[in-house]
Structure formats: structure tokens, C-alpha cells
Design a protein around this motif. Structure first.
Motif, PDB file in Angstrom:
ATOM      1  N   SER A  64       6.305 -10.529  -6.447  1.00 35.65           N
ATOM      2  CA  SER A  64       5.623  -9.670  -7.406  1.00 35.65           C
ATOM      3  C   SER A  64       6.597  -8.649  -7.974  1.00 35.65           C
ATOM      4  CB  SER A  64       4.454  -8.955  -6.723  1.00 35.65           C
ATOM      5  OG  SER A  64       4.045  -7.831  -7.462  1.00 35.65           O
TER       6      SER A  64
ATOM      7  N   THR B 177       5.872  -5.921  -9.595  1.00 36.00           N
ATOM      8  CA  THR B 177       5.386  -4.570  -9.269  1.00 36.00           C
ATOM      9  C   THR B 177       5.791  -4.167  -7.866  1.00 36.00           C
ATOM     10  OG1 THR B 177       3.499  -4.848 -10.740  1.00 36.00           O
ATOM     11  CG2 THR B 177       3.340  -3.108  -9.081  1.00 36.00           C
ATOM     12  N   ARG B 178       5.654  -5.083  -6.920  1.00 35.16           N
ATOM     13  CA  ARG B 178       6.020  -4.773  -5.533  1.00 35.16           C
ATOM     14  C   ARG B 178       7.525  -4.607  -5.390  1.00 35.16           C
ATOM     15  NH1 ARG B 178       3.052  -5.558  -1.148  1.00 35.16           N
ATOM     16  NH2 ARG B 178       4.675  -6.727  -0.069  1.00 35.16           N
TER      17      ARG B 178
ATOM     18  N   GLN C 231       6.298  -1.141   3.934  1.00 39.62           N
ATOM     19  CA  GLN C 231       5.391  -1.921   3.084  1.00 39.62           C
ATOM     20  C   GLN C 231       5.092  -3.297   3.684  1.00 39.62           C
ATOM     21  OE1 GLN C 231       5.972  -1.529  -1.184  1.00 39.62           O
ATOM     22  NE2 GLN C 231       7.543   0.020  -0.850  1.00 39.62           N
TER      23      GLN C 231
ATOM     24  N   SER D 201       7.441 -10.753   2.970  1.00 40.98           N
ATOM     25  CA  SER D 201       6.295  -9.852   2.892  1.00 40.98           C
ATOM     26  C   SER D 201       5.065 -10.506   3.505  1.00 40.98           C
ATOM     27  CB  SER D 201       6.003  -9.481   1.434  1.00 40.98           C
ATOM     28  OG  SER D 201       5.395 -10.568   0.765  1.00 40.98           O
TER      29      SER D 201
END
Length: 220
Positions: A46, A48-49, A99, A123
Motif C-alpha cells: 500500500s 499510503t502505508r 505498525q 506486514s
């Protein structure tokens, strides 16, 4: 966690030479301009991530397979390789851990005393990221300056071609050698001169290897 070692040799094996010659025979030929940029992050990553992971003003550059899409036709890759300065690596690893990223393994690339260290991360959503740094290469700070990187359409920074080739000369896996040869085929004389200058100033011991790759890339 076990250390993953990727020891490399600067000598071209017969298998590697054969692979390089096969690439040249595919008929790309030398051209004066790079191919159109088809800039895409891996499907499992992603944007954004990724941006959220990068603290403000952190020197970094995207390297590896995704970076090559700026300099040659796109090839498939499933993870993102990120180069940072050695003294920033711990900060970014802490950001990853906060995160909910998991460190899968350590990465250790050693080519005749030249080291690239880091880790492979994943992730909770399955995104893959290799975070790399160079503790004993002074030129990394120059390569990661914003003015020395390329700006991707989404605002991310990509390593400049001379330094990308330099990193691949160090790693020297079969895939790296093929990438070097193909990227060089899209370079004009001015770009070749820039690459030579960076290699000569940063790691002159690799200049002879570079010339070998240039000669093969320029074969008809």
C-alpha cells in the motif's frame, strides 16, 4: 533468528556470461532514450502505508527491481527494496515494528568485504519490504540526497541509475547482472559517462567490471 548470508563473487561464471549473451541476442539493441516509465508498486504494498513508514526528512531511496522500471522495461517483483543510511536503519525498524510489521530474516550481502545489511519484513496484510543499509560505504549519503534521486510519479524517491548499477555490481546475483546489461542498453554516451564517473569516484575497483558490462551491452 538465523542470519541470511548472500556472499557474492565478482567473477563472472560461464553460466552468467551465457545468460548475459542470451539477453543481448534477444535484440534490444542500444538506444538513446530510456523506455517509458511504467511505475507500479507491488500489488501487496500500500502506497499510503509505505509513506506512513517514512519519517519526515529521512534520506532514503527505492532500489532493486522496482527501481529498474525507471531505466528499462518493467519486470515482475513482489517486494520493495528500500535503502537508508546506517544510522537511520534502527529508527525505521522501530517504525515498522510499531505498525505491526514482522521481521522475517536478516539480510547480509558481502562481496569481498563490501557489506549491505538489513532485514526482510512483512506486514500483517502480507506486504513485503526489504530494508537495507550500508555501514561501510561512504557514498551512500551522497546517493540518498534528495537532489541525487529520481522523483516517482507518486512522490517517492528512486535511486539514480549510476548508484543503482553500483549496488548491482556489488550484489552480483544473476538477476543483478541481467538488469545491469539491460539498463545499459538504454543509455546514451552522456549517461554512460555519468555512470563511469560515479563508479570511478565511489568504488574504482569495480570500474573494470563496469567496462565489461558496457562492452557486452553495446554488442549488436
Amino acid at each position: 533468528m538465523a542470519l541470511k548470508t548472500r556472499a557474492q563473487s565478482r567473477q563472472l561464471s560461464r553460466q552468467k556470461v551465457s545468460a548475459i549473451l542470451n539477453l543481448v541476442k534477444r535484440g534490444h539493441g542500444s538506444v538513446d532514450t530510456r523506455p517509458p516509465v511504467v511505475w507500479t508498486l507491488p500489488k501487496m504494498l500500500s502506497l499510503t502505508r509505505l509513506k506512513a513508514l517514512l519519517p519526515d526528512n529521512l534520506p532514503y531511496a527505492i532500489i532493486g527491481g522496482i527501481a529498474t522500471t525507471f531505466y528499462m522495461p518493467t519486470r515482475t517483483t513482489q517486494d520493495l527494496d528500500l535503502l537508508v543510511l546506517a544510522n537511520d536503519a534502527e529508527l525505521l525498524e522501530q517504525s515498522l515494528a510499531r505498525q505491526n510489521w514482522t521481521k522475517l530474516e536478516n539480510i547480509y550481502i558481502n562481496s569481498e568485504g563490501i557489506e549491505i545489511l538489513g532485514g526482510a519484513w512483512k506486514s500483517s496484510e502480507g506486504e513485503l519490504l526489504d530494508l537495507l543499509y550500508t555501514p561501510n560505504l561512504s557514498w551512500a549519503a551522497t546517493a540518498l540526497r534528495p537532489e541525487n534521486t529520481m522523483s516517482a510519479p507518486d512522490g517517492l524517491r528512486v535511486i539514480a541509475l549510476p548508484y543503482l548499477i553500483l549496488l548491482k555490481l556489488i550484489a552480483r546475483r544473476n538477476r543483478d547482472i541481467l538488469d545491469i546489461e539491460e539498463m545499459l542498453q538504454y543509455c546514451d554516451k552522456q549517461k554512460i559517462a555519468q555512470i563511469r564517473a560515479v563508479i570511478s569516484a565511489s568504488m574504482p575497483a569495480l570500474s573494470e567490471d563496469l567496462e565489461q558490462h558496457i562492452a557486452i551491452a553495446q554488442m549488436d
